[in-house]
Design a protein around this motif. Structure first.
Motif, PDB file in Angstrom:
ATOM      1  N   ASN A 183       0.875  -1.387  -0.143  1.00 43.51           N
ATOM      2  CA  ASN A 183       0.229  -0.038  -0.071  1.00 43.51           C
ATOM      3  C   ASN A 183       0.911   1.049  -0.088  1.00 43.51           C
ATOM      4  O   ASN A 183       0.310   2.400  -0.438  1.00 43.51           O
ATOM      5  CB  ASN A 183      -0.996  -0.138   1.359  1.00 43.51           C
ATOM      6  N   VAL A 184       1.973   1.087   0.507  1.00 41.35           N
ATOM      7  CA  VAL A 184       2.918   2.397   0.674  1.00 41.35           C
ATOM      8  C   VAL A 184       3.193   3.174  -0.505  1.00 41.35           C
ATOM      9  O   VAL A 184       2.860   4.405  -0.639  1.00 41.35           O
ATOM     10  CB  VAL A 184       4.131   1.964   1.764  1.00 41.35           C
ATOM     11  N   PRO A 185       3.709   2.484  -1.528  1.00 42.76           N
ATOM     12  CA  PRO A 185       4.154   3.180  -2.729  1.00 42.76           C
ATOM     13  C   PRO A 185       3.009   3.799  -3.543  1.00 42.76           C
ATOM     14  O   PRO A 185       2.983   4.931  -3.998  1.00 42.76           O
ATOM     15  CB  PRO A 185       4.983   2.346  -3.723  1.00 42.76           C
ATOM     16  N   PHE A 186       2.038   2.936  -3.749  1.00 40.85           N
ATOM     17  CA  PHE A 186       0.771   3.406  -4.350  1.00 40.85           C
ATOM     18  C   PHE A 186       0.004   4.631  -3.436  1.00 40.85           C
ATOM     19  O   PHE A 186      -0.437   5.389  -3.959  1.00 40.85           O
ATOM     20  CB  PHE A 186      -0.071   2.259  -4.488  1.00 40.85           C
ATOM     21  N   GLY A 187       0.110   4.330  -2.066  1.00 42.44           N
ATOM     22  CA  GLY A 187      -0.558   5.299  -1.297  1.00 42.44           C
ATOM     23  C   GLY A 187       0.195   6.693  -1.448  1.00 42.44           C
ATOM     24  O   GLY A 187      -0.524   7.764  -1.150  1.00 42.44           O
ATOM     25  N   ILE A 188       1.350   6.643  -1.230  1.00 34.58           N
ATOM     26  CA  ILE A 188       2.122   8.107  -1.581  1.00 34.58           C
ATOM     27  C   ILE A 188       1.846   8.678  -2.936  1.00 34.58           C
ATOM     28  O   ILE A 188       1.529   9.913  -2.612  1.00 34.58           O
ATOM     29  CB  ILE A 188       3.514   7.794  -1.497  1.00 34.58           C
ATOM     30  N   VAL A 189       1.695   8.107  -4.183  1.00 38.45           N
ATOM     31  CA  VAL A 189       1.614   8.492  -5.149  1.00 38.45           C
ATOM     32  C   VAL A 189       0.119   9.272  -5.089  1.00 38.45           C
ATOM     33  O   VAL A 189      -0.272  10.341  -5.625  1.00 38.45           O
ATOM     34  CB  VAL A 189       1.581   7.640  -6.411  1.00 38.45           C
ATOM     35  N   THR A 190      -0.907   8.236  -4.744  1.00 43.47           N
ATOM     36  CA  THR A 190      -2.361   8.828  -4.639  1.00 43.47           C
ATOM     37  C   THR A 190      -2.483  10.015  -3.623  1.00 43.47           C
ATOM     38  O   THR A 190      -3.126  11.116  -4.126  1.00 43.47           O
ATOM     39  CB  THR A 190      -2.928   7.454  -3.868  1.00 43.47           C
ATOM     40  N   LEU A 191      -1.723  10.097  -2.503  1.00 44.27           N
ATOM     41  CA  LEU A 191      -1.876  11.252  -1.914  1.00 44.27           C
ATOM     42  C   LEU A 191      -1.306  12.433  -2.634  1.00 44.27           C
ATOM     43  O   LEU A 191      -1.736  13.741  -2.369  1.00 44.27           O
ATOM     44  CB  LEU A 191      -1.101  10.955  -0.426  1.00 44.27           C
ATOM     45  N   ALA A 192      -0.387  12.296  -3.268  1.00 45.48           N
ATOM     46  CA  ALA A 192       0.358  13.537  -3.902  1.00 45.48           C
ATOM     47  C   ALA A 192      -0.573  13.941  -4.779  1.00 45.48           C
ATOM     48  O   ALA A 192      -0.683  15.113  -4.957  1.00 45.48           O
ATOM     49  CB  ALA A 192       1.650  13.034  -4.409  1.00 45.48           C
ATOM     50  N   VAL A 193      -1.247  13.227  -5.651  1.00 46.06           N
ATOM     51  CA  VAL A 193      -2.047  13.533  -6.631  1.00 46.06           C
ATOM     52  C   VAL A 193      -3.194  14.282  -6.216  1.00 46.06           C
ATOM     53  O   VAL A 193      -3.737  15.274  -6.534  1.00 46.06           O
ATOM     54  CB  VAL A 193      -2.455  12.493  -7.818  1.00 46.06           C
ATOM     55  N   MET A 194      -3.898  13.828  -5.185  1.00 45.76           N
ATOM     56  CA  MET A 194      -5.110  14.279  -4.492  1.00 45.76           C
ATOM     57  C   MET A 194      -4.561  15.458  -3.882  1.00 45.76           C
ATOM     58  O   MET A 194      -5.548  16.478  -3.687  1.00 45.76           O
ATOM     59  CB  MET A 194      -5.385  13.178  -3.336  1.00 45.76           C
ATOM     60  N   TRP A 195      -3.430  15.857  -3.260  1.00 45.77           N
ATOM     61  CA  TRP A 195      -3.146  17.009  -2.671  1.00 45.77           C
ATOM     62  C   TRP A 195      -3.147  18.234  -3.576  1.00 45.77           C
ATOM     63  O   TRP A 195      -3.302  19.296  -3.422  1.00 45.77           O
ATOM     64  CB  TRP A 195      -1.799  16.974  -1.863  1.00 45.77           C
ATOM     65  N   ALA A 196      -2.692  17.966  -4.835  1.00 42.42           N
ATOM     66  CA  ALA A 196      -2.475  18.720  -5.917  1.00 42.42           C
ATOM     67  C   ALA A 196      -3.938  19.321  -6.732  1.00 42.42           C
ATOM     68  O   ALA A 196      -4.307  20.296  -6.813  1.00 42.42           O
ATOM     69  CB  ALA A 196      -1.675  18.449  -6.858  1.00 42.42           C
ATOM     70  N   LEU A 197      -4.901  18.048  -6.707  1.00 45.86           N
ATOM     71  CA  LEU A 197      -6.160  18.271  -7.473  1.00 45.86           C
ATOM     72  C   LEU A 197      -7.392  18.318  -6.468  1.00 45.86           C
ATOM     73  O   LEU A 197      -8.421  18.958  -7.156  1.00 45.86           O
ATOM     74  CB  LEU A 197      -6.014  17.242  -8.477  1.00 45.86           C
ATOM     75  N   LEU A 198      -7.456  17.724  -5.451  1.00 49.09           N
ATOM     76  CA  LEU A 198      -8.748  17.843  -4.813  1.00 49.09           C
ATOM     77  C   LEU A 198      -9.238  18.732  -4.411  1.00 49.09           C
ATOM     78  O   LEU A 198      -8.864  19.624  -3.775  1.00 49.09           O
ATOM     79  CB  LEU A 198      -8.405  16.643  -3.503  1.00 49.09           C
ATOM     80  N   PRO A 199     -10.654  19.173  -4.888  1.00 49.45           N
ATOM     81  CA  PRO A 199     -11.057  20.201  -4.498  1.00 49.45           C
ATOM     82  C   PRO A 199     -11.572  20.452  -3.005  1.00 49.45           C
ATOM     83  O   PRO A 199     -12.000  19.470  -2.460  1.00 49.45           O
ATOM     84  CB  PRO A 199     -12.352  20.640  -5.584  1.00 49.45           C
ATOM     85  N   ALA A 200     -11.601  21.551  -2.427  1.00 49.93           N
ATOM     86  CA  ALA A 200     -12.443  21.914  -1.224  1.00 49.93           C
ATOM     87  C   ALA A 200     -13.921  22.122  -1.358  1.00 49.93           C
ATOM     88  O   ALA A 200     -14.276  22.768  -2.596  1.00 49.93           O
ATOM     89  CB  ALA A 200     -11.392  22.904  -0.506  1.00 49.93           C
TER      90      ALA A 200
END
Length: 520
Positions: A183-200
């Motif tokens: 889960n760790v490598p996939f989770g880090i990539v997921t978190l980075a993309v969501m941090w940049a794109l996920l709207p508030a």
């Protein structure tokens, strides 16, 4: 240009429009699939964990139970936390917590550490599914929500199928700890993309119903522990199970009364008085039973009855996923053209038919029937999942989406836990009954070659022959026990079909994807 034509495209706007929607969708689905995989990926690794963590056969099950209980308790507060701290902040925190907990689970050196880390992982995982479902609906305009829910539903249903296969492969080729490290490598990539794109989304502070949450948490926790401990404690012959059942029933009853009489209950009453949502909750229980109980039975059955390897067993389960993909795509195109109640009813009937076909399995059959029944069940579940979710939300105010998604996920989790517990209990008890019935007919009259008195004269060869006979009796009895489970699940599924009559067809749904594409 008419007024209707002019207003059409204006109404077809996402609640929270975003750029790079495709990339954000991939990240959201990666988070969803990771969470779903972890509900089943560790199952096959339990024997290896037991040795490494110094646990017993009874206590090692807490690796699974702690995750399920923590997740079930946390799911209901998803909506409140989302309004309080913001859906973006909560989603990012949930993914970060899940990745951190996965890494800690992989480093655990004792059962106590593993259980503590699994609790953290379960709490983090609880928020991911409801939030991912809400995000997928919010970032897509109404005309694209069918397609969005198709993608989301495929991840939800295929995840439990891939879990045991991936877990077995990682355990056999690497180490059980990689069931968590993956889960760790996939989770880090997921978190980075969501941090940049996920709207508030705007905050909507509301009072926290501590009394209601405490009652619901007590009911869910007692119910889950009762299910986990029931088989070991001999169910209602044990005072422990009676007490847990009484607490669960009493707390659930008090929570229900509080929901309809309290001044500021945990969930808006509009959720539970919405007929489509309320009916969808009952369907979710049945879907949890079909999805998770079937997946709890089949991998060990394929390995114990027909001696398939973990990889081969996974390959035989793959047609379920293919069936889901096919009918979810078809259902997405039919939404808006066909009454979704027909799709749900047809899907449930196909699922019941596949389970009933599985009751005719035999020890001598080849893999063809395993593939056919699996594909048929996948076709059925694909027809149910997407139309049911869209129908449940179709008559619901968008501001209740997160709460509605959390309730749907909670009821699916309850159905999964109850289903797994019931089929496991029936499997054990029917195995004993069938073994006794078959062994009672192995006599010198109908099987003179295996007369125990004659076998004793042959010494070691006679003991070996009797052991082989007992193994075959066990195999036959186990097969009968599995068939009885399939029959029970088929009946439950068929009894749920009439619930479609309670659903209302959503009215005023925007045009389908294809029509929207033509306008553009």
């Amino acid at each position: 240009m008419s007024a209707t034509a002019a207003s059409g495209p204006a109404a077809d706007i996402a609640a929270t429009p975003v750029e790079q929607k495709t990339l954000l969708t991939i990240a959201v689905m990666m988070a969803t699939v990771m969470q779903i995989l972890d509900t089943t990926i560790a199952n096959v690794a339990l024997p290896h964990m037991q040795t490494a963590l110094g646990a017993t056969a009874d206590t090692i099950t807490w690796v699974l139970t702690s995750y399920i209980v923590a997740s079930a308790i946390a799911i209901p507060i998803t909506g409140w936390l989302s309004d309080r701290v913001g859906s973006r902040n909560l989603f990012l925190a949930a993914v970060a917590g899940f990745v951190l907990a996965s890494m800690l689970c992989g480093t655990a050196t004792s059962l106590e550490e593993m259980v503590a880390f699994r609790v953290l992982q379960g709490i983090s995982a609880a928020f991911i599914n409801p939030l991912s479902q809400t995000v997928m609906m919010d970032i897509n305009p109404p005309s694209k929500q069918v397609r969005a829910m198709t993608i989301w539903g495929q991840g939800i249903i295929i995840g439990p199928i891939l879990g045991p296969v991936l877990g077995g492969w990682l355990t056999d080729n690497f180490d059980w700890r990689w069931c968590f490290y993956v889960n760790v490598p996939f989770g880090i990539v997921t978190l980075a993309v969501m941090w940049a794109l996920l709207p508030a989304k705007p905050l909507r502070p509301r009072r926290f119903d501590l009394f209601g949450f405490s009652l619901l948490a007590l009911a869910v926790a007692s119910f889950q522990i009762m299910l986990d401990r029931g088989q070991q404690a001999d169910w209602f012959d044990s005072w422990e199970i009676r007490i847990e059942a009484a607490i669960a029933l009493g707390a659930a009853w008090m929570f229900g009364v509080h929901m309809f009489t309290g001044k500021a209950p945990m969930f808006e009453r509009a959720l539970l008085t919405n007929r489509n949502m309320a009916t969808g909750l009952f369907f979710m229980v049945v879907i949890g039973v079909i999805m998770f109980a079937t997946m709890a039975l089949l991998p060990p059955m394929l390995q114990r009855i027909w001696n398939y390897s973990v990889v081969d067993a996974g390959a035989l389960l793959a047609p379920r996923g293919v069936g889901v993909l096919v009918t979810m795509t078809v259902a997405g195109k039919l939404m808006g053209k066909v009454d979704p109640r027909w799709l749900v009813g047809t899907g449930m009937t196909l699922a019941a038919l596949s389970l009933w076909e599985m009751t005719s399995w035999s020890l001598g059959m080849d893999r063809t029937w395993i593939i056919i029944s699996g594909a048929l069940q996948g076709l059925g579940m694909g027809l149910v999942f997407l139309p049911l979710n869209l129908t449940a939300f179709g008559t619901l105010d968008p501001k209740y989406r997160t709460d509605g998604a959390s309730l749907l996920n909670l009821f699916r989790s309850i159905g999964a836990s109850a289903g797994i517990s019931v089929v496991t209990t029936f499997l054990g008890r029917n195995l004993q009954t069938s073994h006794s019935d078959i062994a009672g007919n192995v006599t010198s009259f109908n099987l003179p070659a295996m007369d125990p008195s004659q076998a004793q004269r042959l010494g070691t060869f006679g003991d070996t022959a009797l052991a082989m006979l007992d193994a075959e009796v066990n195999r036959q009895a186990l097969m009968i026990a599995y068939l009885d489970d399939f029959k029970l699940m088929a009946i439950v599924t068929l009894c749920a079909v009439p619930l479609v009559l309670l659903l209302r067809r959503p009215r005023g749904r925007p045009a389908a994807d294809e029509h929207h594409a033509m306008e553009m």
